[in-house]
Design an enzyme around this catalytic site. Structure first.
Site, PDB file in Angstrom:
ATOM      1  N   SER A  81     -19.429  73.634  11.126  1.00 14.56           N
ATOM      2  CA  SER A  81     -18.754  72.503  11.763  1.00 14.56           C
ATOM      3  C   SER A  81     -17.234  72.580  11.616  1.00 14.56           C
ATOM      4  CB  SER A  81     -19.205  71.183  11.139  1.00 14.56           C
ATOM      5  OG  SER A  81     -20.578  70.990  11.321  1.00 14.56           O
TER       6      SER A  81
HETATM    7  N1  SAH Z   1     -23.645  73.134   6.894  1.00 17.58           N
HETATM    8  C1  SAH Z   1     -23.455  74.446   7.481  1.00 17.58           C
HETATM    9  C2  SAH Z   1     -23.526  74.459   8.989  1.00 17.58           C
HETATM   10  C3  SAH Z   1     -24.851  74.087   9.469  1.00 17.58           C
HETATM   11  S1  SAH Z   1     -25.321  74.630  11.081  1.00 17.58           S
HETATM   12  C4  SAH Z   1     -22.182  75.097   7.013  1.00 17.58           C
HETATM   13  O1  SAH Z   1     -21.416  74.482   6.273  1.00 17.58           O
HETATM   14  O2  SAH Z   1     -21.964  76.241   7.376  1.00 17.58           O
HETATM   15  C5  SAH Z   1     -26.969  73.982  10.971  1.00 17.58           C
HETATM   16  C6  SAH Z   1     -27.899  74.804  10.139  1.00 17.58           C
HETATM   17  O3  SAH Z   1     -29.135  74.101  10.052  1.00 17.58           O
HETATM   18  C7  SAH Z   1     -28.225  76.157  10.770  1.00 17.58           C
HETATM   19  O4  SAH Z   1     -27.903  77.174   9.880  1.00 17.58           O
HETATM   20  C8  SAH Z   1     -29.711  76.060  11.054  1.00 17.58           C
HETATM   21  O5  SAH Z   1     -30.375  77.304  10.895  1.00 17.58           O
HETATM   22  C9  SAH Z   1     -30.165  75.052  10.025  1.00 17.58           C
HETATM   23  N2  SAH Z   1     -31.428  74.367  10.314  1.00 17.58           N
HETATM   24  C10 SAH Z   1     -31.912  73.959  11.508  1.00 17.58           C
HETATM   25  N3  SAH Z   1     -33.112  73.368  11.361  1.00 17.58           N
HETATM   26  C11 SAH Z   1     -33.411  73.399  10.025  1.00 17.58           C
HETATM   27  C12 SAH Z   1     -34.530  72.964   9.256  1.00 17.58           C
HETATM   28  N4  SAH Z   1     -35.599  72.396   9.809  1.00 17.58           N
HETATM   29  N5  SAH Z   1     -34.488  73.159   7.920  1.00 17.58           N
HETATM   30  C13 SAH Z   1     -33.424  73.764   7.324  1.00 17.58           C
HETATM   31  N6  SAH Z   1     -32.342  74.213   8.011  1.00 17.58           N
HETATM   32  C14 SAH Z   1     -32.335  74.034   9.358  1.00 17.58           C
END
Ligand code: SAH
Length: 231
Positions: A81
């Site tokens: 983000s």
């Molecule tokens: N917080 C992160 C960015 C997140 S992007 C940072 O600081 O870099 C959102 C993330 O959520 C992605 O990596 C995606 O693979 C993960 N995601 C999506 N669905 C999910 C689920 N059901 N359980 C765990 N992670 C999930």
């Protein structure tokens, strides 16, 4: 000859765009121009944003843009983000030194590190294995021993480590996963982007008060989708 030297200099500046101290300056600028000028005022959040080396969490090809005012690609179709959103979500949870926090969507591990600077312990879950493994390595290398990464589906939360003072979901869900609400302490807060698949979602702040849930829409956002194993 001069042309050759200039060309070499240019190529070097592309492959090594910034020195470590430059990243520090870019980070300071990020805090001053992207956070303080908006509505980020909480000292713990500003200090954490000033400290965590965002460029270490992103792939080499986007390092020069690590401190710019937008989201970045971290591979596997996922994104980290915009710094402002990271700070906004962190600030909204009103954390303190003793908080125990669950993050769903580890991604690069950057948000988990920001939380790790502020609180006692962070438990974070990532569904895409290569991302989870890379984040775990980065966090270890930087010494975040209070951040634990688990690979799996975050929909069910992390029962054994619950209840949590705060929960942050960093993937956009169509609705709030019920198990996460259950793992929130009384008085605990959760922040999660909710809305239609691939559309504009609302960043929703929930607060558990006994058997009631207070719900407040904070702002419109775009997030990569929250996925389930059967998707
Ligand atoms: N917080 C992160 C960015 C997140 S992007 C940072 O600081 O870099 C959102 C993330 O959520 C992605 O990596 C995606 O693979 C993960 N995601 C999506 N669905 C999910 C689920 N059901 N359980 C765990 N992670 C999930």
């Amino acid at each position: 000859m001069l042309l050759r030297i200039l060309t070499l200099g240019f190529l070097l500046s592309i492959s090594f765009p910034y020195a470590q101290e430059d990243y520090g300056r870019l980070r300071q600028d990020m805090v001053n121009t992207q956070l303080k000028t908006r509505d980020i005022y909480q000292k713990t959040t500003l200090d954490a944003m000033l400290k965590v080396p965002r460029h270490i969490f992103v792939p080499d090809n986007v390092k020069p843009y690590a401190y710019t005012d937008g989201p970045l690609s971290i591979g596997e179709g996922q994104t980290i983000s915009q710094p402002y959103i990271v700070a906004f979500m962190t600030q909204a949870l009103k954390l303190n030194r003793n908080s125990r926090v669950l993050e769903v969507g580890t991604g690069s591990g950057y948000q988990a590190a920001v939380l790790g600077e502020i609180v006692d312990s962070v438990f974070t879950i990532e569904i895409v294995e290569p991302l989870g493994k890379r984040a775990r390595k980065t966090l270890q290398k930087l010494g975040y021993s209070n951040v634990v990464v688990r690979i799996g589906d975050g929909y069910h939360g992390w029962e054994e480590k619950s209840p949590f003072d705060a929960i942050m979901v960093t993937a956009g869900a169509e609705k709030v996963p019920e198990p996460l609400l259950e793992q929130l302490k009384d008085g605990g807060k959760m922040i999660i982007p909710v809305g239609p698949h691939r559309g504009i979602r609302q960043l929703v702040l929930l607060e558990k008060k006994g058997d009631r849930i207070k719900r407040r829409n904070m702002m419109a956002v775009r997030f990569v989708p929250f996925v389930r194993p059967e998707d």
